[in-house]
Design a protein around this motif. Sequence first.
Motif, mmCIF file in Angstrom:
data_model
loop_
_atom_site.group_PDB
_atom_site.id
_atom_site.type_symbol
_atom_site.label_atom_id
_atom_site.label_comp_id
_atom_site.label_asym_id
_atom_site.label_seq_id
_atom_site.Cartn_x
_atom_site.Cartn_y
_atom_site.Cartn_z
ATOM 1 N N VAL A 168 0.817 -1.185 0.041
ATOM 2 C CA VAL A 168 0.091 0.063 0.088
ATOM 3 C C VAL A 168 0.999 1.287 0.077
ATOM 4 O O VAL A 168 1.756 1.434 0.785
ATOM 5 C CB VAL A 168 -0.920 0.187 1.221
ATOM 6 C CG1 VAL A 168 -1.753 1.206 1.268
ATOM 7 C CG2 VAL A 168 -1.769 -1.104 1.207
ATOM 8 N N TYR A 215 -4.846 6.504 -1.548
ATOM 9 C CA TYR A 215 -3.838 5.432 -1.409
ATOM 10 C C TYR A 215 -3.959 4.437 -2.720
ATOM 11 O O TYR A 215 -5.137 4.327 -3.095
ATOM 12 C CB TYR A 215 -4.045 4.522 -0.007
ATOM 13 C CG TYR A 215 -3.996 5.480 1.065
ATOM 14 C CD1 TYR A 215 -2.544 5.628 1.688
ATOM 15 C CD2 TYR A 215 -5.034 6.093 1.761
ATOM 16 C CE1 TYR A 215 -2.392 6.462 2.939
ATOM 17 C CE2 TYR A 215 -4.791 6.679 2.905
ATOM 18 C CZ TYR A 215 -3.427 6.941 3.481
ATOM 19 O OH TYR A 215 -3.447 7.857 4.300
ATOM 20 N N LEU A 217 -3.348 0.362 -3.849
ATOM 21 C CA LEU A 217 -2.767 -1.236 -3.521
ATOM 22 C C LEU A 217 -2.161 -1.775 -4.901
ATOM 23 O O LEU A 217 -2.840 -1.636 -5.892
ATOM 24 C CB LEU A 217 -3.902 -2.032 -3.415
ATOM 25 C CG LEU A 217 -3.562 -3.465 -3.102
ATOM 26 C CD1 LEU A 217 -2.695 -3.682 -1.773
ATOM 27 C CD2 LEU A 217 -4.909 -4.279 -2.846
ATOM 28 N N PHE A 288 -7.361 -2.300 1.731
ATOM 29 C CA PHE A 288 -7.368 -1.427 0.848
ATOM 30 C C PHE A 288 -7.785 -2.073 -0.628
ATOM 31 O O PHE A 288 -7.829 -1.209 -1.707
ATOM 32 C CB PHE A 288 -5.919 -0.839 0.652
ATOM 33 C CG PHE A 288 -5.531 0.103 1.780
ATOM 34 C CD1 PHE A 288 -5.661 1.413 1.543
ATOM 35 C CD2 PHE A 288 -4.850 -0.562 2.788
ATOM 36 C CE1 PHE A 288 -5.416 2.364 2.559
ATOM 37 C CE2 PHE A 288 -4.622 0.621 4.102
ATOM 38 C CZ PHE A 288 -4.891 1.746 3.861
#
Length: 289
Positions: A168, A215, A217, A288
């Motif tokens: 992440v 964010y 992944l 995520f």
Amino acid sequence: MENTWIYTCAEPIKIKQYLSQLGMGHRMFNDLKHTGTILVDHRPVRPTTKVLPNQPLTIKFPAESRDETVALSDLPFETVYEDDNWLVVNKAVGEVSVPGPTQPNDTILNRVTGYLVSQQAPNQRPHLVTRLDRGTAGLMLVAKHNVATSMISQQVQQHTMEKYYYAVVTGTMPEQHGMIEAPILRVPDQAARVIDEAGQPARTEYWVLAEQNGYSLVKLRLHSGRTHQIRVHLSSLGHPLVGDHLYGGEPTADNHQLLQAVELAFTDPFTLQRREFKAPLLPEIEKFS
């Protein structure tokens, strides 16, 4: 250690050439000549003998006793797979791969050694084929004897052993799929590595799996094996690992980087079968996805 292969090609082949094709290195073949036994059709032969089509080739090595400098540990470890030659271990965050000044005992190597001794295994000197940082969780391959280490070394060196990491990172990656190619340099007296033209070539491939709330992944595959490679490369793009304080990542609640070795695949040189393993994602990474 004893293993047998059936030679299936149409033309005779020298034993050394055949074992080399299977993955055995030159040094290990020399050890085989001096300390091992070679049999063709169950009969002892010279190392210069040729193997004929459909003949069985058997090699035997003396068992490896434990390394007395490695302390025994009875702490548990998670086993994903085990046979006579291999262990696949799922390392937890915080566990250390090999003994060092700050962690001389209770590492994965100590634990596997303790396990093999407790099981009275014929070979009691494990070899870590792959290693992970203390803060990285995931799959590690352990060879149960030095023959296995030699036989798998070509796949390690040529990066045909497939290792995929999930991470992440902060921000949005520049592309959904890309290759990061940037040399990595070790700076004396510093823990962190840097991108520098004087460094060693390094290539990291990535795929973006999901994006949310600032964010990403990402799934990553190393095409070289430099220390901190994933961490350095992602930081160089301005997208450090979440939790990686050494390379500018923002802190996490449990103070570890969100990086996990999730997938491992290789061709078993003893059975010639493809072996593939996948670990469940850590909850803090899975959220995520």
